[in-house]
Design a protein around this motif. Structure first.
Motif, PDB file in Angstrom:
ATOM      1  N   VAL A  77     -37.359  40.022  -8.799  1.00 19.21           N
ATOM      2  CA  VAL A  77     -37.704  41.339  -8.260  1.00 19.21           C
ATOM      3  C   VAL A  77     -38.510  41.198  -6.968  1.00 19.21           C
ATOM      4  O   VAL A  77     -38.449  42.059  -6.090  1.00 19.21           O
ATOM      5  N   ALA A  78     -39.210  40.073  -6.836  1.00 23.42           N
ATOM      6  CA  ALA A  78     -39.983  39.856  -5.627  1.00 23.42           C
ATOM      7  C   ALA A  78     -39.062  39.640  -4.416  1.00 23.42           C
ATOM      8  O   ALA A  78     -39.442  39.925  -3.291  1.00 23.42           O
ATOM      9  N   ASP A  79     -37.847  39.157  -4.684  1.00 25.30           N
ATOM     10  CA  ASP A  79     -36.897  39.003  -3.581  1.00 25.30           C
ATOM     11  C   ASP A  79     -36.186  40.321  -3.308  1.00 25.30           C
ATOM     12  O   ASP A  79     -35.899  40.667  -2.160  1.00 25.30           O
ATOM     13  N   LEU A  80     -35.934  41.039  -4.394  1.00 22.10           N
ATOM     14  CA  LEU A  80     -35.181  42.286  -4.271  1.00 22.10           C
ATOM     15  C   LEU A  80     -36.027  43.359  -3.595  1.00 22.10           C
ATOM     16  O   LEU A  80     -35.594  43.990  -2.621  1.00 22.10           O
ATOM     17  N   LEU A  81     -37.233  43.575  -4.126  1.00 19.63           N
ATOM     18  CA  LEU A  81     -38.109  44.638  -3.608  1.00 19.63           C
ATOM     19  C   LEU A  81     -39.454  44.004  -3.240  1.00 19.63           C
ATOM     20  O   LEU A  81     -40.440  44.192  -3.950  1.00 19.63           O
ATOM     21  N   PRO A  82     -39.517  43.231  -2.187  1.00 20.64           N
ATOM     22  CA  PRO A  82     -40.734  42.437  -1.928  1.00 20.64           C
ATOM     23  C   PRO A  82     -42.005  43.280  -1.807  1.00 20.64           C
ATOM     24  O   PRO A  82     -43.003  42.981  -2.459  1.00 20.64           O
ATOM     25  N   ARG A  83     -41.975  44.320  -1.013  1.00 23.43           N
ATOM     26  CA  ARG A  83     -43.194  45.101  -0.795  1.00 23.43           C
ATOM     27  C   ARG A  83     -43.589  45.870  -2.050  1.00 23.43           C
ATOM     28  O   ARG A  83     -44.764  45.936  -2.409  1.00 23.43           O
ATOM     29  N   THR A  84     -42.613  46.453  -2.685  1.00 23.96           N
ATOM     30  CA  THR A  84     -42.890  47.208  -3.906  1.00 23.96           C
ATOM     31  C   THR A  84     -43.492  46.291  -4.956  1.00 23.96           C
ATOM     32  O   THR A  84     -44.462  46.654  -5.629  1.00 23.96           O
ATOM     33  N   ALA A  85     -42.893  45.096  -5.097  1.00 25.10           N
ATOM     34  CA  ALA A  85     -43.388  44.164  -6.101  1.00 25.10           C
ATOM     35  C   ALA A  85     -44.835  43.788  -5.818  1.00 25.10           C
ATOM     36  O   ALA A  85     -45.675  43.744  -6.726  1.00 25.10           O
ATOM     37  N   ALA A  86     -45.158  43.557  -4.548  1.00 27.93           N
ATOM     38  CA  ALA A  86     -46.522  43.149  -4.197  1.00 27.93           C
ATOM     39  C   ALA A  86     -47.524  44.228  -4.570  1.00 27.93           C
ATOM     40  O   ALA A  86     -48.560  43.962  -5.198  1.00 27.93           O
ATOM     41  N   ILE A  87     -47.226  45.479  -4.191  1.00 26.54           N
ATOM     42  CA  ILE A  87     -48.214  46.533  -4.449  1.00 26.54           C
ATOM     43  C   ILE A  87     -48.216  46.889  -5.935  1.00 26.54           C
ATOM     44  O   ILE A  87     -49.253  47.212  -6.504  1.00 26.54           O
ATOM     45  N   TYR A  88     -47.041  46.773  -6.599  1.00 28.39           N
ATOM     46  CA  TYR A  88     -47.014  47.080  -8.031  1.00 28.39           C
ATOM     47  C   TYR A  88     -47.857  46.072  -8.808  1.00 28.39           C
ATOM     48  O   TYR A  88     -48.520  46.420  -9.774  1.00 28.39           O
ATOM     49  N   ARG A  89     -47.834  44.853  -8.344  1.00 29.82           N
ATOM     50  CA  ARG A  89     -48.627  43.810  -9.006  1.00 29.82           C
ATOM     51  C   ARG A  89     -50.125  44.173  -8.926  1.00 29.82           C
ATOM     52  O   ARG A  89     -50.849  44.059  -9.913  1.00 29.82           O
ATOM     53  N   VAL A  90     -50.570  44.643  -7.748  1.00 25.12           N
ATOM     54  CA  VAL A  90     -51.968  45.052  -7.609  1.00 25.12           C
ATOM     55  C   VAL A  90     -52.266  46.222  -8.540  1.00 25.12           C
ATOM     56  O   VAL A  90     -53.281  46.244  -9.253  1.00 25.12           O
ATOM     57  N   PHE A  91     -51.311  47.176  -8.561  1.00 25.68           N
ATOM     58  CA  PHE A  91     -51.478  48.353  -9.418  1.00 25.68           C
ATOM     59  C   PHE A  91     -51.579  47.935 -10.891  1.00 25.68           C
ATOM     60  O   PHE A  91     -52.444  48.392 -11.625  1.00 25.68           O
ATOM     61  N   ALA A  92     -50.672  47.026 -11.290  1.00 22.97           N
ATOM     62  CA  ALA A  92     -50.631  46.597 -12.688  1.00 22.97           C
ATOM     63  C   ALA A  92     -51.926  45.891 -13.072  1.00 22.97           C
ATOM     64  O   ALA A  92     -52.534  46.188 -14.105  1.00 22.97           O
ATOM     65  N   ASP A  93     -52.368  44.982 -12.219  1.00 25.99           N
ATOM     66  CA  ASP A  93     -53.610  44.258 -12.529  1.00 25.99           C
ATOM     67  C   ASP A  93     -54.780  45.225 -12.635  1.00 25.99           C
ATOM     68  O   ASP A  93     -55.640  45.090 -13.504  1.00 25.99           O
ATOM     69  N   PHE A  94     -54.809  46.199 -11.724  1.00 23.60           N
ATOM     70  CA  PHE A  94     -55.905  47.166 -11.735  1.00 23.60           C
ATOM     71  C   PHE A  94     -55.905  47.957 -13.040  1.00 23.60           C
ATOM     72  O   PHE A  94     -56.940  48.120 -13.685  1.00 23.60           O
ATOM     73  N   GLN A  95     -54.701  48.431 -13.448  1.00 23.47           N
ATOM     74  CA  GLN A  95     -54.622  49.219 -14.684  1.00 23.47           C
ATOM     75  C   GLN A  95     -55.066  48.388 -15.881  1.00 23.47           C
ATOM     76  O   GLN A  95     -55.752  48.877 -16.760  1.00 23.47           O
ATOM     77  N   ILE A  96     -54.638  47.134 -15.893  1.00 19.79           N
ATOM     78  CA  ILE A  96     -54.918  46.305 -17.069  1.00 19.79           C
ATOM     79  C   ILE A  96     -56.384  45.873 -17.096  1.00 19.79           C
ATOM     80  O   ILE A  96     -57.061  45.978 -18.120  1.00 19.79           O
ATOM     81  N   GLU A  97     -56.904  45.426 -15.935  1.00 18.40           N
ATOM     82  CA  GLU A  97     -58.254  44.855 -15.948  1.00 18.40           C
ATOM     83  C   GLU A  97     -59.350  45.903 -15.823  1.00 18.40           C
ATOM     84  O   GLU A  97     -60.362  45.830 -16.503  1.00 18.40           O
TER      85      GLU A  97
END
Lengths: 549, 394
Positions: free
Chosen positions: A193-213
């Protein structure tokens, strides 16, 4: 004995047969080690409890990498601005706006954007409100896309479809099995998914970590931030999705098709920022951000001496913003006045004490030592009681008719109050060193001068006074050092015009929270004190400090 | 044998105007309090000059004691008529002073302690200088003395009320003391002070004494540098120490804890322990420890049985300095402590800034009494230690 030494003629030997020299050196080394072992615990204690804090303060005065600074909280912006030349007069390019968009959005979610705002506000007024406004307004940009995607398919505004699209199958399985109270499984991106949607994946990862932590919420229930939609749009615009066959392929393909239509509404980032606040198109703002995006800064020190960084280099601040120079000057001036009045008052007293018979001098000494031992707060409150307009001095003056009841003297909450109270408080520190010097001056020099025909004045000025100068020097440096760092007394009797630099330091620590500036002001004050301390050590010797006579 | 100056009666042409001048000086204040400065000045001059003539020229010198008493009573009565009870006190003081002053001046007694060859100007300077010094002592001590009676004020004022000046018992009360002993805030502050100060003192005394013994050795490497570091908490302005400790202690989680405040105060007290103990050790005879070792005592025994008793006065007064440093300290505790560590000086500081109640004055009086006790102890210890070291007779 002499016979044996002459016969052997080798090195002298100690009782155990080792050469005396080596044996002595060994004993000396043992002695040194023992002394150091005795000192070590205290030295360590002072280093940790006192020297480390001072070092920390010095570090803080140049450190600009903490949370809440450009470097600490807006790392992408700091990186992107490196390539921008602030002297051309052109606004930074889209990449920079892009970085600022991400940084402020994430910072706003973490509630850190206002701290960056306050940090920049020290250098450029208005930044604080700008950042607060921007933190609120950035959703407007993302919502342009979010609304259109949602209209296309409500699933784009749900947590689960996004989690299925972005998360790895393993993570998704453990996430679905998660129950309240358990720790949340850490987020993993799906392969590819990082190759398919690089920018989305990057910001989603930040979002996910924020929600979880930070929030400790399930990603299956939380719709993504609006910025994720902006990034999705950018990825869809640039990418090719015809061959995509992963989870939610229909959703992605439909969205890709929508983005390519002519009706799809877009907004340039620059315009989005302009819509929030026109200040974002001001070159000065960008220059400020760039100037303060490094991890170490001289900015606090410049601020502490009323200067600032400008594109043309370092320059003085506007006339009406210069306050610290005035404060430093006032602190110096008032400390000098206090030191001088202490000299004037202490000299006769010390002279009298040094020349009276021992018994009387000891008795009078109590009058000096009692204030010395009395709590600082007690003396300060006493002066407040004495000096205020309804206070003791004014009452007495009115009672005996020197001042009219309507013309009571203003002696507190101004410089006069600080000077009177601090002269009183520091006077014993002047009398004691002067006394210890004067009591060692032999009386026969003055007598000799007089018998040679000197007048009283000449014998004092040419013979006695020069011998008492070391006492004046010691006392003056001591009083001056104590005076320039005073906080309590100016705070209580100083009002607005009688405060010192220390009061400003305290204000920045506890009220304005500009710790960097407080540290820089403190470092300058510390440097001044250390120079005086060094001078004191050279003149008096720090071992010779005497306490209470 | 030293030359003794004899008291010689002074001519009345000199004494009467001088006494009159002092009377005029006093008269200015009495006159001002009663409406007319000029009248007070003239009357004061006239009255005192007359009294001087009567006492010195008309009356028999043998009647000195009686004359002084009569003057005292007369002045007190006049004061009472003019200004009630406070007037009685002021008048009595005036009467006592002028009685003494006129005879002291008129009989030439002021010459007695001085060498006979001094000129009039030198005599004037001698006493003028003492008056100047006296007023500086007054400046030093008055603020502390003023606080004490004010703490018995029945009103919530920071100044003397008319009732207090009339010595009306209704003007005085112990209510501020009652406030202090019943208010939970003040009691909590007192408790905190009494916990923090002794703990900090124990820390700084135990570390400080050991280090001072180490420092007093003959061969200490980096002695000056070590000394400079150990003394620095006394030299660095408190606000800077407070700022640094606030930053650093928040980093390591000590900010707002009792331990943090105790450690900070111990650091501030260390220089005082080092200075007093090293000063005591200067006079310590090292051959005593060698003698002890020679007789088989191990270093620990030597320390506690030989060295410690001898340097104890220095250690105790160092400890008292450390105690008072912590007990009086307010800047560092404000920054390093939290509301739960509020100490007595902190509470006073808050009270002074916000002007809440004159309970502060009651606390101040108690603190003055404590400092008098500490001062006495330190002075006694110092004398004892000097006597033991043979530095001073007495």
């Amino acid at each position: 004995m002499t016979d044996t030494t002459q016969e052997t003629s080798g090195p002298m030997l100690a009782a155990d047969g080792t050469p005396l020299k080596r044996s002595l050196a060994k004993a000396l080394r043992a002695q040194k080690l023992r002394a150091l072992a005795l000192i070590a615990p205290l030295l360590l204690f002072v280093l940790i409890t006192f020297i480390a804090p001072i070092a920390d303060m010095l570090f803080r005065s140049v450190d600009d990498s903490q949370q809440g600074t450009v470097h600490g909280t807006m790392p992408l912006t700091a990186e992107a601005l490196k390539d921008w030349d602030s002297s051309t007069g052109e606004l930074p390019d889209n990449a920079v706006f892009d970085a600022v968009y991400t940084d402020i959005f994430v910072a706003a979610e973490n509630k850190l954007h206002t701290r960056v705002g306050s940090r920049l506000n020290y250098e450029r007024t208005g930044s604080s409100s700008l950042f607060r406004k921007t933190g609120r307004g950035l959703d407007d940009i993302g919502e342009v896309y979010q609304d259109q995607f949602e209209d296309l398919d409500p699933d784009w505004d749900e947590g689960t479809p996004w989690a299925e699209l972005m998360g790895s199958p393993d993570w998704l399985t453990s996430m679905q099995g998660w129950e309240d109270g358990q720790p949340l499984p850490p987020f993993e991106l799906r392969d590819g998914v990082a190759d398919l949607l690089p920018r989305t994946a990057a910001i989603y990862r930040v979002f996910a970590d924020f929600q979880i932590e930070e929030e400790e919420k399930s990603l299956l229930d939380e719709e993504p931030w609006s910025i994720v939609h902006t990034r999705l749009y950018e990825d869809l615009r640039d990418g090719d999705f015809s061959t995509y066959a992963g989870p939610r392929a229909d959703m992605v393909k439909a969205a890709d098709a929508l983005v390519d239509t002519a009706e799809f509404e877009t907004i340039a980032l620059k315009d989005g920022f302009e819509a929030i606040d026109e200040d974002w198109l001001d070159i000065g703002l960008w220059q400020t951000i760039k100037a303060y995006s490094t991890s170490y800064t001289a900015g606090y020190f410049l601020n502490a001496v009323d200067m600032q960084k400008t594109p043309e280099g370092v320059a003085l601040r506007d006339e009406n913003q210069r306050i610290y120079g005035l404060l430093f000057k006032r602190t110096m001036f008032m400390s000098m006045v206090i030191t001088f009045s202490c000299i004037m008052l202490a000299y006769p007293v010390a002279y009298l004490l040094a020349n009276l018979p021992m018994r009387t001098a000891n008795l009078l000494m109590i009058l000096v030592l009692l204030p010395f031992w009395t709590s600082l707060l007690v003396r300060t409150s006493a002066w407040k009681v004495m000096l205020q307009q309804q206070g003791v001095i004014n009452d007495v003056l009115v009672w005996i008719g020197i001042v009219g009841d309507d013309a009571r003297l203003v002696m507190i909450n101004n410089q006069l109050g600080t000077i009177i109270a601090m002269t009183h408080i520091l006077l014993p520190f002047m009398i004691l060193p002067m006394y210890s010097v004067m009591s060692t001056i032999p009386p026969y020099y003055v007598r000799a001068a007089k018998s040679l025909g000197a007048t009283n004045w000449t014998s004092f000025w040419r013979v006695y006074f020069p011998q008492s100068v070391p006492g004046i020097g010691a006392g003056s440096i001591l009083v001056f050092i104590l005076a320039i760092g005073y906080y309590i007394t100016p705070e209580i009797v100083g009002g607005n015009t009688g405060t010192f630099i220390s009061n400003r330091i305290a204000y920045h620590i506890s009220s304005s929270l500009n710790w960097g500036l407080a540290a820089a002001l403190g470092s300058i004050l510390l440097a001044a004190v250390l120079i005086l301390y060094w001078a004191y050590d050279r003149i008096v010797g720090i071992d010779n400090v005497k306490l209470g006579g | 044998m030293a030359v003794e100056t004899q008291a010689v009666k002074r001519p009345i042409q000199f004494v009467a105007p001088v006494a009159g001048a002092s009377g005029a000086f006093a008269g200015v204040f009495v006159g001002a309090a009663n409406g007319s400065v000029l009248l007070g000045l003239l009357l004061g001059f006239g009255i005192l000059a007359t009294i001087a003539v009567v006492l010195l020229e008309v009356l028999d010198p043998g009647l000195e004691k009686t004359a002084k008493w009569v003057l005292f009573a007369a002045m007190a009565a006049a004061g009472f008529l003019l200004g009630g009870l406070p007037g009685l006190v002021v008048g009595g003081l005036f009467g006592w002073f002028f009685g003494w002053f006129i005879y002291w001046l008129g009989m030439g007694r002021y010459r007695v302690p001085l060498p006979p060859y001094l000129t009039a100007g030198q005599v004037l300077w001698h006493y003028g200088f003492r008056v100047i010094c006296g007023s500086i002592f007054v400046f030093l001590i008055t603020p502390i003395l003023v606080v004490m009676p004010l703490s018995f004020n029945a009103q919530d004022f920071f100044t003397f009320t008319p009732e207090m000046l009339r010595f009306d018992p209704a003007g005085y009360s112990l209510k501020h003391y009652r406030d202090f002993f019943t208010s939970s805030e003040w009691q909590q502050a007192l408790r905190n002070s009494l916990i923090i100060a002794p703990l900090a003192t124990v820390l700084s005394v135990s570390f400080g004494t050991l280090a001072a013994i180490g420092l007093s050795g003959e061969h200490v490497p980096f002695r000056r540098a070590i000394m400079a570091i150990l003394i620095s908490p006394m030299i660095v302005p408190l606000i800077i120490s407070a700022a640094g400790m606030y930053f650093f202690y928040s980093r390591i989680g000590l900010q707002g804890t009792l331990l943090g405040v105790v450690l900070a105060h111990a650091a501030l007290g260390i220089p005082f322990v080092i200075i007093t103990v090293t000063a005591t050790l200067v006079g310590f005879d090292r051959s005593l420890t060698r003698a002890a070792a020679n007789m088989g005592a191990d270093p620990v025994t030597t320390f506690f049985r030989v060295q410690m008793p001898l340097i104890l006065p220095g250690v105790i007064s160092g400890g008292l300095f450390a105690f008072i440093t912590s007990f009086d300290e307010v800047v560092v505790v404000i920054f390093v402590g939290s509301a739960r560590q509020q100490t007595l000086p902190w509470q006073m500081f808050t009270g002074l800034r916000e002007q809440i109640s004159p309970t502060i004055l009651a606390v101040a009086t108690i603190l003055v009494i404590i400092s008098i006790a500490l001062l006495t102890t330190v002075e006694l210890l110092r004398r004892r230690s000097e006597k033991m070291r043979g530095l001073s007779p007495g």
